[in-house]
Design a protein around this motif. Structure first.
Motif, PDB file in Angstrom:
ATOM      1  N   GLY A  37       0.789  -1.220   0.000  1.00 40.21           N
ATOM      2  CA  GLY A  37       0.000   0.000   0.000  1.00 40.21           C
ATOM      3  C   GLY A  37       0.819   1.267   0.000  1.00 40.21           C
ATOM      4  N   THR A  38       2.135   1.147   0.251  1.00 39.59           N
ATOM      5  CA  THR A  38       2.961   2.342   0.431  1.00 39.59           C
ATOM      6  C   THR A  38       4.081   2.450  -0.591  1.00 39.59           C
ATOM      7  OG1 THR A  38       2.543   2.091   2.813  1.00 39.59           O
ATOM      8  CG2 THR A  38       4.216   3.691   2.167  1.00 39.59           C
ATOM      9  N   TYR A  39       4.615   1.325  -1.041  1.00 36.32           N
ATOM     10  CA  TYR A  39       5.776   1.325  -1.933  1.00 36.32           C
ATOM     11  C   TYR A  39       5.496   0.466  -3.166  1.00 36.32           C
ATOM     12  CZ  TYR A  39       7.979   2.925   2.385  1.00 36.32           C
ATOM     13  OH  TYR A  39       8.272   3.616   3.533  1.00 36.32           O
ATOM     14  N   ASP A  40       6.207   0.748  -4.218  1.00 38.39           N
ATOM     15  CA  ASP A  40       6.075  -0.023  -5.455  1.00 38.39           C
ATOM     16  C   ASP A  40       7.338  -0.861  -5.641  1.00 38.39           C
ATOM     17  OD1 ASP A  40       5.123  -0.994  -7.864  1.00 38.39           O
ATOM     18  OD2 ASP A  40       5.932   0.691  -9.008  1.00 38.39           O
ATOM     19  N   ILE A  41       7.487  -1.899  -4.803  1.00 38.90           N
ATOM     20  CA  ILE A  41       8.675  -2.750  -4.865  1.00 38.90           C
ATOM     21  C   ILE A  41       8.235  -4.216  -4.847  1.00 38.90           C
ATOM     22  CG2 ILE A  41      10.167  -1.050  -3.745  1.00 38.90           C
ATOM     23  CD1 ILE A  41       9.920  -2.714  -1.165  1.00 38.90           C
ATOM     24  N   PRO A  42       9.080  -5.118  -5.364  1.00 35.63           N
ATOM     25  CA  PRO A  42       8.761  -6.542  -5.316  1.00 35.63           C
ATOM     26  C   PRO A  42       8.869  -7.078  -3.883  1.00 35.63           C
ATOM     27  CG  PRO A  42      10.504  -6.067  -6.923  1.00 35.63           C
ATOM     28  CD  PRO A  42      10.316  -4.848  -6.109  1.00 35.63           C
ATOM     29  N   ILE A  43       8.052  -8.085  -3.576  1.00 37.47           N
ATOM     30  CA  ILE A  43       8.055  -8.712  -2.255  1.00 37.47           C
ATOM     31  C   ILE A  43       8.117 -10.223  -2.431  1.00 37.47           C
ATOM     32  CG2 ILE A  43       6.835  -8.986  -0.066  1.00 37.47           C
ATOM     33  CD1 ILE A  43       5.232  -6.443  -0.820  1.00 37.47           C
TER      34      ILE A  43
END
Length: 225
Positions: free
Chosen positions: A69-75
């Motif tokens: 919801g806060t960052y546009d990064i892979p998890i």
């Protein structure tokens, strides 16, 4: 060089991953629980997060949901659970991939590289200025909480500068790139739009600044965290 965040309450897992990932040239940040991971995300730019599900304070699913919801990064979720329902919960909370313990470090590396390739393709239309993400496809700018909508030319001017941080653009270049070769106005319109952008983003001076190079033009500079 990319920053990877490892969030796992198992010290041995963090040590193993730090060794493997630093050997591959990544910079590694570590957190022993979800609460510490959130603080690390606020303090530094993170390019990918490896998250264990079972952690104290803030568990992996909650952390995954927060990141999405806060960052546009892979998890990548890292867990001992193997049930299909657990994997379903992981994907519902926003993970991109799922690795079950015990795992081979080489497999995790393959998955990390695959995610970076996937995100590189998906993010061609997105430009990051620390907290801000400029979405060129949808003409939106987000700070993780709010979506900012700009007039078209202001948006295109900021996106052009932000796409190449540190690069100096002359006023004539910006006129051609943003307004087009058939624009009949003068170059002062660039100055007017730059002034408006600075006013709009005055609260984001910790993320980036638009620098004036006297007699030439402008460039965007990102502020290091």
């Amino acid at each position: 060089m990319k920053n990877l965040l490892i969030a796992d309450d198992d010290h041995h897992i963090r040590t193993l991953l730090r060794h493997v990932l630093t050997r591959e040239g990544y910079l590694v940040l570590e957190a022993a629980d979800g609460r510490e991971a959130i603080q690390k995300l606020k303090e530094a730019t993170v390019d990918l997060a490896i998250v264990d599900i079972m952690m104290p304070h803030v568990d992996g699913l909650q952390l995954c949901q927060y990141i999405r919801g806060t960052y546009d990064i892979p998890i990548i979720l890292l867990t001992a659970r193997q049930q299909l329902s657990d994997k379903e919960q992981g994907y519902l909370h926003g993970t991109d991939d799922y690795v079950t313990k015990p795992f081979e470090p080489e497999e995790l590396l393959y998955r990390i590289k695959a995610l970076f390739r996937r995100y590189s393709i998906a993010s061609d239309d997105k430009i990051r200025l620390n907290r801000l993400v400029i979405d060129r496809k949808n003409y939106e700018i987000s700070d993780g909480n709010d979506v900012l909508l700009l007039p078209v030319k202001e948006f295109e001017l900021l996106a052009q500068l932000a796409q190449y941080p540190g690069r100096l653009f002359s006023r004539s270049e910006l006129i051609e790139l943003v307004w087009g070769t058939d624009y009949e106005g003068d170059e002062r319109t660039v100055d007017v739009h730059i002034k408006r952008l600075r006013q709009r983003f005055i609260d984001y001076q910790d993320d980036f600044i638009i620098r004036t190079v006297r007699g030439i033009g402008y460039k965007v500079e990102m502020i290091s965290p």
